[in-house]
Design an enzyme around this catalytic site. Structure first.
Site, PDB file in Angstrom:
ATOM      1  N   SER A  21      69.570   9.592 -85.212  1.00  0.00           N
ATOM      2  CA  SER A  21      69.014   9.386 -86.549  1.00  0.00           C
ATOM      3  C   SER A  21      69.998   8.624 -87.441  1.00  0.00           C
ATOM      4  O   SER A  21      71.190   8.931 -87.493  1.00  0.00           O
ATOM      5  CB  SER A  21      68.706  10.735 -87.204  1.00  0.00           C
ATOM      6  OG  SER A  21      68.385  10.517 -88.564  1.00  0.00           O
ATOM      7  N   SER A  23      69.460   8.461 -90.699  1.00  0.00           N
ATOM      8  CA  SER A  23      69.328   9.009 -92.051  1.00  0.00           C
ATOM      9  C   SER A  23      70.676   9.436 -92.647  1.00  0.00           C
ATOM     10  O   SER A  23      70.929   9.175 -93.831  1.00  0.00           O
ATOM     11  CB  SER A  23      68.339  10.179 -92.068  1.00  0.00           C
ATOM     12  OG  SER A  23      67.040   9.678 -91.822  1.00  0.00           O
ATOM     13  N   LYS A  73      57.242  17.155 -87.604  1.00  0.00           N
ATOM     14  CA  LYS A  73      56.543  16.851 -88.866  1.00  0.00           C
ATOM     15  C   LYS A  73      55.275  17.683 -89.075  1.00  0.00           C
ATOM     16  O   LYS A  73      55.014  18.157 -90.186  1.00  0.00           O
ATOM     17  CB  LYS A  73      56.198  15.357 -88.936  1.00  0.00           C
ATOM     18  CG  LYS A  73      57.426  14.463 -89.099  1.00  0.00           C
ATOM     19  CD  LYS A  73      57.035  13.002 -89.225  1.00  0.00           C
ATOM     20  CE  LYS A  73      58.258  12.142 -89.443  1.00  0.00           C
ATOM     21  NZ  LYS A  73      57.952  10.739 -89.695  1.00  0.00           N
ATOM     22  N   ASP A 109      56.447   8.529 -95.864  1.00  0.00           N
ATOM     23  CA  ASP A 109      56.341   7.454 -94.866  1.00  0.00           C
ATOM     24  C   ASP A 109      55.416   6.328 -95.325  1.00  0.00           C
ATOM     25  O   ASP A 109      55.706   5.147 -95.110  1.00  0.00           O
ATOM     26  CB  ASP A 109      55.852   8.017 -93.520  1.00  0.00           C
ATOM     27  CG  ASP A 109      56.943   8.795 -92.793  1.00  0.00           C
ATOM     28  OD1 ASP A 109      58.132   8.501 -93.003  1.00  0.00           O
ATOM     29  OD2 ASP A 109      56.599   9.698 -92.006  1.00  0.00           O
ATOM     30  N   ALA A 136      47.215   4.516 -83.131  1.00  0.00           N
ATOM     31  CA  ALA A 136      46.555   5.578 -83.904  1.00  0.00           C
ATOM     32  C   ALA A 136      47.317   6.896 -83.772  1.00  0.00           C
ATOM     33  O   ALA A 136      46.743   7.969 -83.849  1.00  0.00           O
ATOM     34  CB  ALA A 136      45.116   5.740 -83.422  1.00  0.00           C
ATOM     35  N   ALA A 139      52.645   7.809 -86.673  1.00  0.00           N
ATOM     36  CA  ALA A 139      53.107   6.766 -87.594  1.00  0.00           C
ATOM     37  C   ALA A 139      51.925   5.967 -88.142  1.00  0.00           C
ATOM     38  O   ALA A 139      51.921   5.563 -89.309  1.00  0.00           O
ATOM     39  CB  ALA A 139      54.074   5.839 -86.872  1.00  0.00           C
ATOM     40  N   THR A 161      43.269   4.587 -76.838  1.00  0.00           N
ATOM     41  CA  THR A 161      42.384   5.749 -76.757  1.00  0.00           C
ATOM     42  C   THR A 161      41.495   5.775 -78.000  1.00  0.00           C
ATOM     43  O   THR A 161      41.955   6.092 -79.098  1.00  0.00           O
ATOM     44  CB  THR A 161      43.228   7.049 -76.692  1.00  0.00           C
ATOM     45  OG1 THR A 161      44.273   6.852 -75.746  1.00  0.00           O
ATOM     46  CG2 THR A 161      42.389   8.243 -76.297  1.00  0.00           C
ATOM     47  N   ARG A 164      41.204   8.890 -80.360  1.00  0.00           N
ATOM     48  CA  ARG A 164      42.333   9.156 -81.253  1.00  0.00           C
ATOM     49  C   ARG A 164      42.185   8.356 -82.554  1.00  0.00           C
ATOM     50  O   ARG A 164      42.487   8.841 -83.636  1.00  0.00           O
ATOM     51  CB  ARG A 164      43.626   8.776 -80.545  1.00  0.00           C
ATOM     52  CG  ARG A 164      44.774   9.628 -80.979  1.00  0.00           C
ATOM     53  CD  ARG A 164      45.934   9.486 -80.062  1.00  0.00           C
ATOM     54  NE  ARG A 164      47.077  10.182 -80.625  1.00  0.00           N
ATOM     55  CZ  ARG A 164      48.326   9.885 -80.339  1.00  0.00           C
ATOM     56  NH1 ARG A 164      48.589   8.893 -79.498  1.00  0.00           N
ATOM     57  NH2 ARG A 164      49.306  10.552 -80.879  1.00  0.00           N
ATOM     58  N   ILE A 225      56.486  -1.610 -87.106  1.00  0.00           N
ATOM     59  CA  ILE A 225      57.281  -0.500 -87.623  1.00  0.00           C
ATOM     60  C   ILE A 225      58.407  -0.140 -86.661  1.00  0.00           C
ATOM     61  O   ILE A 225      59.304   0.615 -87.003  1.00  0.00           O
ATOM     62  CB  ILE A 225      56.434   0.718 -88.024  1.00  0.00           C
ATOM     63  CG1 ILE A 225      55.846   1.400 -86.813  1.00  0.00           C
ATOM     64  CG2 ILE A 225      55.334   0.350 -88.991  1.00  0.00           C
ATOM     65  CD1 ILE A 225      55.377   2.794 -87.167  1.00  0.00           C
ATOM     66  N   TYR A 227      61.850  -0.830 -85.094  1.00  0.00           N
ATOM     67  CA  TYR A 227      62.991  -1.615 -85.576  1.00  0.00           C
ATOM     68  C   TYR A 227      64.159  -1.644 -84.598  1.00  0.00           C
ATOM     69  O   TYR A 227      65.229  -2.167 -84.922  1.00  0.00           O
ATOM     70  CB  TYR A 227      63.438  -1.164 -86.971  1.00  0.00           C
ATOM     71  CG  TYR A 227      63.926   0.260 -87.020  1.00  0.00           C
ATOM     72  CD1 TYR A 227      63.038   1.297 -87.271  1.00  0.00           C
ATOM     73  CD2 TYR A 227      65.264   0.569 -86.813  1.00  0.00           C
ATOM     74  CE1 TYR A 227      63.468   2.600 -87.299  1.00  0.00           C
ATOM     75  CE2 TYR A 227      65.706   1.872 -86.839  1.00  0.00           C
ATOM     76  CZ  TYR A 227      64.795   2.877 -87.080  1.00  0.00           C
ATOM     77  OH  TYR A 227      65.222   4.185 -87.102  1.00  0.00           O
TER      78      TYR A 227
HETATM   79  P1  ATR Z   1      54.246   7.861 -83.188  1.00  0.00           P
HETATM   80  O1  ATR Z   1      54.433   9.237 -83.767  1.00  0.00           O
HETATM   81  O2  ATR Z   1      55.519   7.048 -83.129  1.00  0.00           O
HETATM   82  O3  ATR Z   1      53.130   7.115 -83.829  1.00  0.00           O
HETATM   83  P2  ATR Z   1      52.579   8.638 -81.006  1.00  0.00           P
HETATM   84  O4  ATR Z   1      51.894   9.579 -81.946  1.00  0.00           O
HETATM   85  O5  ATR Z   1      52.952   9.117 -79.646  1.00  0.00           O
HETATM   86  O6  ATR Z   1      53.903   8.066 -81.646  1.00  0.00           O
HETATM   87  O7  ATR Z   1      51.641   7.317 -80.888  1.00  0.00           O
HETATM   88  C1  ATR Z   1      51.961   6.274 -80.016  1.00  0.00           C
HETATM   89  C2  ATR Z   1      50.938   5.163 -80.180  1.00  0.00           C
HETATM   90  O8  ATR Z   1      51.293   4.114 -79.255  1.00  0.00           O
HETATM   91  C3  ATR Z   1      49.512   5.557 -79.832  1.00  0.00           C
HETATM   92  O9  ATR Z   1      48.610   4.780 -80.601  1.00  0.00           O
HETATM   93  C4  ATR Z   1      49.419   5.171 -78.349  1.00  0.00           C
HETATM   94  O10 ATR Z   1      48.103   4.919 -77.897  1.00  0.00           O
HETATM   95  P3  ATR Z   1      47.177   6.151 -77.379  1.00  0.00           P
HETATM   96  O11 ATR Z   1      46.638   6.834 -78.608  1.00  0.00           O
HETATM   97  O12 ATR Z   1      46.117   5.497 -76.578  1.00  0.00           O
HETATM   98  O13 ATR Z   1      48.083   7.039 -76.566  1.00  0.00           O
HETATM   99  C5  ATR Z   1      50.202   3.871 -78.364  1.00  0.00           C
HETATM  100  N1  ATR Z   1      50.711   3.510 -77.047  1.00  0.00           N
HETATM  101  C6  ATR Z   1      51.752   4.068 -76.389  1.00  0.00           C
HETATM  102  N2  ATR Z   1      51.923   3.471 -75.181  1.00  0.00           N
HETATM  103  C7  ATR Z   1      50.949   2.513 -75.079  1.00  0.00           C
HETATM  104  C8  ATR Z   1      50.579   1.554 -74.082  1.00  0.00           C
HETATM  105  N3  ATR Z   1      51.264   1.461 -72.940  1.00  0.00           N
HETATM  106  N4  ATR Z   1      49.523   0.743 -74.333  1.00  0.00           N
HETATM  107  C9  ATR Z   1      48.822   0.821 -75.494  1.00  0.00           C
HETATM  108  N5  ATR Z   1      49.120   1.729 -76.468  1.00  0.00           N
HETATM  109  C10 ATR Z   1      50.167   2.546 -76.275  1.00  0.00           C
END
Ligand code: ATR
Length: 289
Positions: A21, A23, A73, A109, A136, A139, A161, A164, A225, A227
């Site tokens: 982190s 922060s 969170k 955020d 989705a 973040a 997905t 979601r 988002i 970085y």
């Molecule tokens: P965060 O808290 O950082 O947002 P998260 O809640 O695990 O992390 O969300 C990760 C996001 O990246 C989701 O939208 C995920 O898609 P799914 O909802 O279908 O799981 C997306 N993501 C992660 N790996 C992916 C991949 N290989 N292809 C497309 N989307 C991906």
């Protein structure tokens, strides 16, 4: 007469793991810069099964506030009795403030996201046209709320997905929104004025987002988002097309401002010096690859 040493105003960031982190670097930079005496910001590793208990003991541990990061969170939201409107909307807490009535969970955020965008791309206007959001997850909820509050004409959510994305729309009560599958990317990007990546794709260690940016409006702004790296494959491709780009580091810096102000009573600045300090910690000198 016994003189008591002045109490140290301590704040921590709680996560699991928490080693990486940045922060502490940000907040301790501001503490020093603003000359705040007897204040300290530190990392507090908290395993998931100890989060509830740690919250109960936060004051006894000497903390006047805290930040909350992955994976806590949502747990912290559920555990606290008081929240600000954004934490309630996102059902997630990233900032804890000790008030006279006890701990209050807040979420900065969305503020961090939109403030960074406005800071780095002052010409961007929410009413210019549709915004596409990839992802989705957690973040994405903050980004979607920020775009909705900013008044974007339409939010197009593209997620692997679909369910979601649908849950996100329902939970946030979004109105001007359309959901697309990954296969419908071309259609989703058509004439969009903003593209935001909130997925983990493009992050160091993950594969890059490989999408054709041609359908975007020629005046579109592209932001990520992620970085680490600072310039993701998506931002590089957008820049190569002559599009404006905003990297994700500023979201991290700006989301820290309201918490600091609430704990220490001074509003800190997100300056070029702070950005350079954090980048140096990442081993990056801006302007050099
Ligand atoms: P965060 O808290 O950082 O947002 P998260 O809640 O695990 O992390 O969300 C990760 C996001 O990246 C989701 O939208 C995920 O898609 P799914 O909802 O279908 O799981 C997306 N993501 C992660 N790996 C992916 C991949 N290989 N292809 C497309 N989307 C991906």
């Amino acid at each position: 007469m016994i003189r008591r040493a002045p109490a140290i105003a301590k704040v921590c960031v709680m996560g699991w793991p928490i080693t990486h982190s940045r922060s502490p670097l940000i907040h301790n930079f501001w503490i020093r810069q603003l000359g705040i005496k007897d204040a300290l910001y530190e990392r507090l590793p908290v395993p998931p099964n100890e989060m509830q208990d740690t919250l109960k003991r936060l004051g006894d541990l000497g903390y006047i506030g805290a930040n909350v990061t992955v994976p806590h969170k949502e747990t912290v939201f559920a555990a606290l009795m008081r929240h600000d409107a954004m934490a309630r909307r996102l059902r997630a807490v990233n900032t804890i403030v000790m008030t006279d009535d006890g701990l209050e969970g807040r979420n900065t955020d969305a503020y961090g996201f939109i403030t960074n965008l406005r800071d780095r791309a002052p010409n961007w206007r929410a009413d210019r046209g549709p915004a596409v959001m990839l992802g989705a997850g957690g973040a994405a909820r903050a980004v979607a709320a920020a775009l909705d509050d900013a008044g974007v004409t339409q939010i197009r959510i593209v997620n692997r997905t679909r369910a979601r994305a649908a849950a996100l729309v329902a939970d946030l009560g979004l109105k001007r929104v359309q959901i697309f599958t990954w296969e419908q990317m071309h259609e989703a990007l058509a004439s969009a004025e903003l593209l935001v990546n909130t997925t983990t794709l493009g992050m160091a260690g993950e594969r890059d987002l490989e999408i054709d940016l041609k359908p975007l409006s020629p005046s579109a702004l592209v932001t990520d988002i992620v970085y680490t790296p600072l310039e993701t494959g998506l931002l590089k491709a957008a820049r190569a097309r002559g599009l404006d780009v905003v990297d994700g580091l500023g979201m991290l810096l700006h989301q820290a401002v309201p918490g600091f102000e609430a704990w220490f009573g001074r509003r800190p600045q997100v300056s070029a010096e702070l950005r350079a300090r954090v980048l140096a910690d990442m081993g990056i000198v801006e302007g050099k690859p």
